[in-house]
Structure formats: C-alpha cells, structure tokens
Design a protein around this motif. Structure first.
Motif, PDB file in Angstrom:
ATOM      1  N   GLY A  11       0.736  -1.133   0.014  1.00 47.29           N
ATOM      2  CA  GLY A  11      -0.065   0.168  -0.109  1.00 47.29           C
ATOM      3  C   GLY A  11       0.907   1.188   0.005  1.00 47.29           C
ATOM      4  O   GLY A  11       0.461   2.079   0.527  1.00 47.29           O
ATOM      5  N   LEU A  16      -0.586   2.051  -4.602  1.00 48.43           N
ATOM      6  CA  LEU A  16      -1.934   2.888  -4.611  1.00 48.43           C
ATOM      7  C   LEU A  16      -2.063   3.365  -5.910  1.00 48.43           C
ATOM      8  O   LEU A  16      -3.310   3.617  -6.327  1.00 48.43           O
ATOM      9  CB  LEU A  16      -1.551   3.963  -3.386  1.00 48.43           C
ATOM     10  N   LEU A  37      -1.618   1.287   8.853  1.00 47.97           N
ATOM     11  CA  LEU A  37      -1.365   2.764   8.174  1.00 47.97           C
ATOM     12  C   LEU A  37      -1.776   3.633   9.108  1.00 47.97           C
ATOM     13  O   LEU A  37      -2.704   3.614   9.801  1.00 47.97           O
ATOM     14  CB  LEU A  37      -2.200   2.685   7.016  1.00 47.97           C
ATOM     15  N   GLU A 116       2.002   9.851   0.726  1.00 41.31           N
ATOM     16  CA  GLU A 116       1.595   8.906   0.790  1.00 41.31           C
ATOM     17  C   GLU A 116       0.004   9.048   1.660  1.00 41.31           C
ATOM     18  O   GLU A 116      -0.810   8.183   1.223  1.00 41.31           O
ATOM     19  CB  GLU A 116       2.491   7.736   1.576  1.00 41.31           C
ATOM     20  N   ARG A 117       0.182   9.836   2.584  1.00 42.46           N
ATOM     21  CA  ARG A 117      -1.032  10.066   3.163  1.00 42.46           C
ATOM     22  C   ARG A 117      -2.204  10.630   2.341  1.00 42.46           C
ATOM     23  O   ARG A 117      -3.447  10.275   2.082  1.00 42.46           O
ATOM     24  CB  ARG A 117      -0.731  11.073   4.291  1.00 42.46           C
ATOM     25  N   ARG A 120      -3.389   7.960  -0.031  1.00 42.40           N
ATOM     26  CA  ARG A 120      -4.235   7.086   0.703  1.00 42.40           C
ATOM     27  C   ARG A 120      -5.578   7.814   0.613  1.00 42.40           C
ATOM     28  O   ARG A 120      -6.625   7.026   0.676  1.00 42.40           O
ATOM     29  CB  ARG A 120      -3.833   6.752   2.169  1.00 42.40           C
ATOM     30  N   ARG A 124      -8.968   6.102  -0.666  1.00 39.53           N
ATOM     31  CA  ARG A 124     -10.156   5.600   0.146  1.00 39.53           C
ATOM     32  C   ARG A 124     -11.383   6.432  -0.461  1.00 39.53           C
ATOM     33  O   ARG A 124     -12.588   5.892  -0.130  1.00 39.53           O
ATOM     34  CB  ARG A 124      -9.942   5.963   1.328  1.00 39.53           C
ATOM     35  N   ILE A 131      -8.631  -1.214   1.351  1.00 44.52           N
ATOM     36  CA  ILE A 131      -7.383  -1.580   1.898  1.00 44.52           C
ATOM     37  C   ILE A 131      -7.449  -2.179   3.292  1.00 44.52           C
ATOM     38  O   ILE A 131      -7.962  -1.717   4.140  1.00 44.52           O
ATOM     39  CB  ILE A 131      -6.563   0.242   2.370  1.00 44.52           C
ATOM     40  N   GLU A 133      -5.259  -3.784   6.232  1.00 45.51           N
ATOM     41  CA  GLU A 133      -3.899  -3.541   6.834  1.00 45.51           C
ATOM     42  C   GLU A 133      -3.505  -4.686   7.831  1.00 45.51           C
ATOM     43  O   GLU A 133      -4.349  -5.485   8.270  1.00 45.51           O
ATOM     44  CB  GLU A 133      -4.084  -2.116   7.893  1.00 45.51           C
TER      45      GLU A 133
END
Length: 510
Positions: A11, A16, A37, A116-117, A120, A124, A131, A133
């Motif tokens: 991920g 992603l 995450l 990355e945040r 994500r 989403r 996703i 985790e």
C-alpha cells in the motif's frame, strides 16, 4: 470491467497508484498492506526510506494527477509547496553558487509520508478500493506454472495467527525491493527472471529539523532549498567535500538535512552528523543546520543499488501478474526516479485496460514491452553516473576504460549543461525534460542542436561574452539577485554582488 477482483500487494506509492487505475476496471480492488497505516503523515516500518528527501518529478506529478484527479492540489493544501527550484533553491556547483533565474521546471516539495497520506486519502474516496492493513502476503496461488497457460490466480496471506487465501483475476506486485514474488514464481515452475544490477555503494544519512520562526530566520534566507554538489577537485580535501548535500524543505516549516556519497562511510551518530555538515564544502550548509532545531535521530540508508528484474525476457511470463515500482525496477535513490517510474507504470496499465477486452497472454506481453520501454529512460540515467565508479558491483559494471571516461566527463558535462541552461532556453527545456523522465538521455545525447548550443556557450564563456554570472563564493551566503531577463542591454540594471567573480563590465561585454 476486466474482472471481478484485483489484488494489490503493498500500500505504498506504487501500490496505491496501481489501485487507483484498477478501480476503474474491477468490481473490487483489495490492497494488502503489512503495516498498520497511520491516519496522518507519519513514518511506518515498511517505508524506512520515508525519513529521507523525496522528489516527485514532473512526469510523476502528471501521472498521479491523471490517476487521482486533484492530487497535486490536495498535496499543496496539506502543506506541500509548489516552488521553482531555479528561483527558490540555492545551488552550489563546481565553481560556487549558481545565479538565481526562472526556468521551465517547478516541483512540489513535501515529505514522502505526506505524499503517501494524500494518496491514501484519494484511494479511499474510490468505492471499489479496500485497504486491508496488518496483512502479510505469504505466497502466490498459481496454475500450470512455467507453461504457456501458466497463470497467477490469487495470493496466500497471514493476518496475525490466521492464514487464508484470496482469489484474484489480476495480482499486482508492489512489495518493493524486498518482494518475494520472483522466488514464489520460481517455486511454482517459472524460470528465474534475469536481473540487471549495479550497486555504486551509495550511502546517505538524514536528520529532520524545525525551521526557525519566519521572523527569526537569517536575512540571507531567500532560498527554501539548499543543494551542494560534490567537489571536482582532485587534490587533498575533506571527505565531506565529496558529499551530495541537501537542505530539503518539507511541510510544516520543517527541513530534512541529508548528506550522501558514493563509496564513503556516512555518519549515523548526532555528533558525527553535525561535524560532517560543518565540513561540507559550502559553509552556509552547516550554518543553516545550526540555525534549526533537530526533531529526530539520524537516519542512515545503504540499500541503494539499482536492480531490474527482467520479466519481459521470459519466454512465457506469468499471466495474471504485473509488477510495478521497486518490485520490478529499483533505482539509486539519489536520482529521485522511483515514485515517478511507478506512477508511469500504472499509467501503462491504465492505457492497456482501456484498450483491451481480455487479460490474455497478449495483454501481459504488451504490458511488459511497454513497461520496459518506460523503464529504459530512468535506467539509462542511473547507469550514466553509477557506472563511473571502480568499486561498483553487479551485472552492469563496465570495462575500466569506460569507467574512466564516465568519471572524467560526467560532472564536467553536467556543469556545461547547467551553465548553458541559464542562458539558453532550448538547453534548459531539454535538460528539464530529461531530468523529469519526459525525454530519454539517448534523445538528448543524439540531439545536435542541444550540443551545438552548449558548444556555442563554451566559446562565449572562453571570450568572456556570457551574460549570467556564476561562481559566487561558496563560503559566503548564496546571492539572492534574480537574474531572470538579464541581457547585455540591461545588465547594468542588475544589482551586483561584491562576492561575484565577474564584474559589471563582464556582464555587458557580450
């Protein structure tokens, strides 16, 4: 839709981006991520390199923006900074500080964890993406391995103490440098894929800092980013003069101080790190570090070799599987190619999914062919420098005579290109395209117009007829004068810095 379920292994950025593409073509896209995450921009175990600076090249920005519309705007809203490096960064080159001047290149500066945040968050927003985790992938589910009909049909996984399997119409390997997918394929009957490797023994070390409050920063800090390139002096000098050093700005009024080198030991303790920064050949680098407040320990990375798993060379590559990011091709991180190359591979996948009705052998063969062509561009750039070192190891080591030529020419050619770029828009645009993976090194190397313009600049320099000054004293603060628009006719209007090696007469002598 090309199938019901796609499974993405990993991920991070590569995974992603692939998931964002697949969400348009599959009922469900399941991303399996080993880590838990973080909700915000925080480091995690699976991405140790996040503690170092990361550049997102223009080609990568465009690719991610195509996959996740609004990505760049969201990154900037979260704290990323859209800057023009030629104006907002101070570069210490071979002969000293370069002049500030506008150019065609911009860049969004931020930390890897913020990138990355934001990714994500974007992933989403897509209802097809799930996703999961804390899931470790333990193997592949395959049929008829190594034959013409050989296919990957799913994955085995473990969550805590529980194991399971997940069927998939398509599996994407985005597990990074440490991916075990190649080993699992060999166990299932496929021949081992050839690997191209070159390790130039790059080590780099970083520490995070808070900048001083805006009203307490030194008056000389017009710059946001500070770069010191390795010396080209062959005489006696401190090892630190060989470092490629960055004072790299990120969100939240912070900076990452990073030093790296080919074939040298790098400091990993605080005292040694600070002492090394003070010995970097441009004095303002260490001074800037001391003006800031440290917020982390020192982070050191040695896993920097170039490695390309050549699945495209298999006679019967596995159906149902594609690899992206470092899982297929990992680069020396100095060259900032990883995230952008991964996003470019995801775009290739998107184009094929739009254009083909079946995930058959022709689909996967064409993906590998087009991905290979895309990866050739950054791979050639990485080889051009890393093959110059006698201590480099791997399949791509070249004969001694080629190493000598590369070592002797690479930095002088780079210096000539950057100097010419300050006065020649064509050279600047061409080099920017190559740096950002929009044009290959081969295209640049075979462009007679490009080299003729550089030769013309060098002749003008020889006779003192260049316009933009260079070689400002690297023991002093980089000069803040913006030389955009300077010509021989208006040179007198530009404020001269008394540390410049040139005089105003030199400027108007063109």
């Amino acid at each position: 839709m090309r199938g019901k379920t796609a499974v993405v292994l990993g991920g991070s950025v590569a995974g992603l981006c692939a998931a964002g593409v697949l969400a348009n073509h599959f009922d469900k896209v399941i991303v399996l991520e080993r880590d838990q995450l973080p909700p915000d921009a925080e480091h995690r175990r699976g991405v140790p390199q996040s503690k170092h600076p990361h550049f997102l090249l223009n080609s990568g920005r465009r690719a991610i923006g195509e996959i996740f519309p609004g990505f760049e705007e969201a990154l900037i809203a979260a704290g990323g900074m859209l800057l023009m490096p030629s104006l907002d960064a101070a570069y210490c080159e071979n002969d000293g500080w370069a002049a500030r001047k506008s150019s065609s290149m911009t860049m969004v500066y931020s930390s890897r964890v913020l990138i990355e945040r934001v990714l994500r968050d974007k992933a989403r927003e897509l209802p097809a993406i799930e996703i999961r985790e804390g899931v470790s992938v333990t193997g592949l589910r395959t049929t008829e391995g190594g034959t013409t009909a050989g296919r990957v049909e799913g994955v085995d996984f473990r969550t805590g103490d529980e194991s399971g399997s997940l069927p998939a119409d398509l599996v994407v390997d985005a597990l990074g440098r440490g991916s075990s997918v190649a080993d699992w394929l060999s166990e299932a009957g496929w021949p081992a894929a050839a690997e191209k490797t070159l390790d130039a023994k790059v080590t780099y070390t970083s520490r995070w800092y808070d900048l001083p409050p805006a009203d307490r920063r030194p008056a000389s800090w017009w710059w946001k980013h500070l770069v010191v390139t390795p010396t080209q002096d062959t005489g006696d000098h401190p090892e630190e003069h060989e470092f490629l050093s960055n004072f790299f700005p990120i969100e939240g009024d912070r900076a990452i101080v990073c030093m790296g080198a080919w074939g040298l030991r790098m400091p990993r303790e605080v005292d040694a790190f600070e002492a090394a920064a003070d010995r970097v050949r441009a004095a303002p680098f260490g001074q800037a570090m001391h003006d800031c407040t440290p917020t982390s320990e020192v982070h050191l990375t040695r896993s920097t070799g170039n490695k390309w798993r050549r699945f495209d060379l298999l006679d019967r590559p596995p159906l149902g599987l594609v690899s992206v990011g470092d899982s297929i091709c990992a680069f020396n991180p100095f060259y900032a190619q990883g995230m952008s190359s991964a996003a470019r591979s995801a775009l290739i996948l998107a184009e094929l999914l739009r254009g083909r009705d079946a995930l058959d052998a022709a689909f996967f063969r064409e993906f590998l062919t087009r991905q290979k062509k895309s990866l050739d561009v950054p791979w050639m750039l990485a080889m051009a420098r890393d093959q110059a070192y006698d201590f480099a190891t791997g399949s791509e080591v070249v004969p001694a005579w080629r190493r000598r030529i590369a070592a002797r020419l690479s930095w002088p050619v780079f210096n000539a290109i950057t100097a010419t770029s300050r006065e020649d828009d064509y050279v600047e645009r061409t080099f920017t395209q190559v740096f950002n993976l929009d044009k290959s090194l081969r295209e640049m190397a075979t462009d007679p117009r490009f080299w003729l313009r550089i030769a013309r600049y060098k002749v003008r320099e020889l006779f003192g007829r260049t316009v933009v000054p260079h070689g400002f004293d690297d023991q002093q603060d980089p000069p803040g004068t913006d030389f955009t628009g300077i010509t021989k006719a208006n040179a007198h209007a530009y404020a001269r810095d008394d540390r410049s090696p040139a005089s105003e007469t030199d400027l108007v002598n063109d």
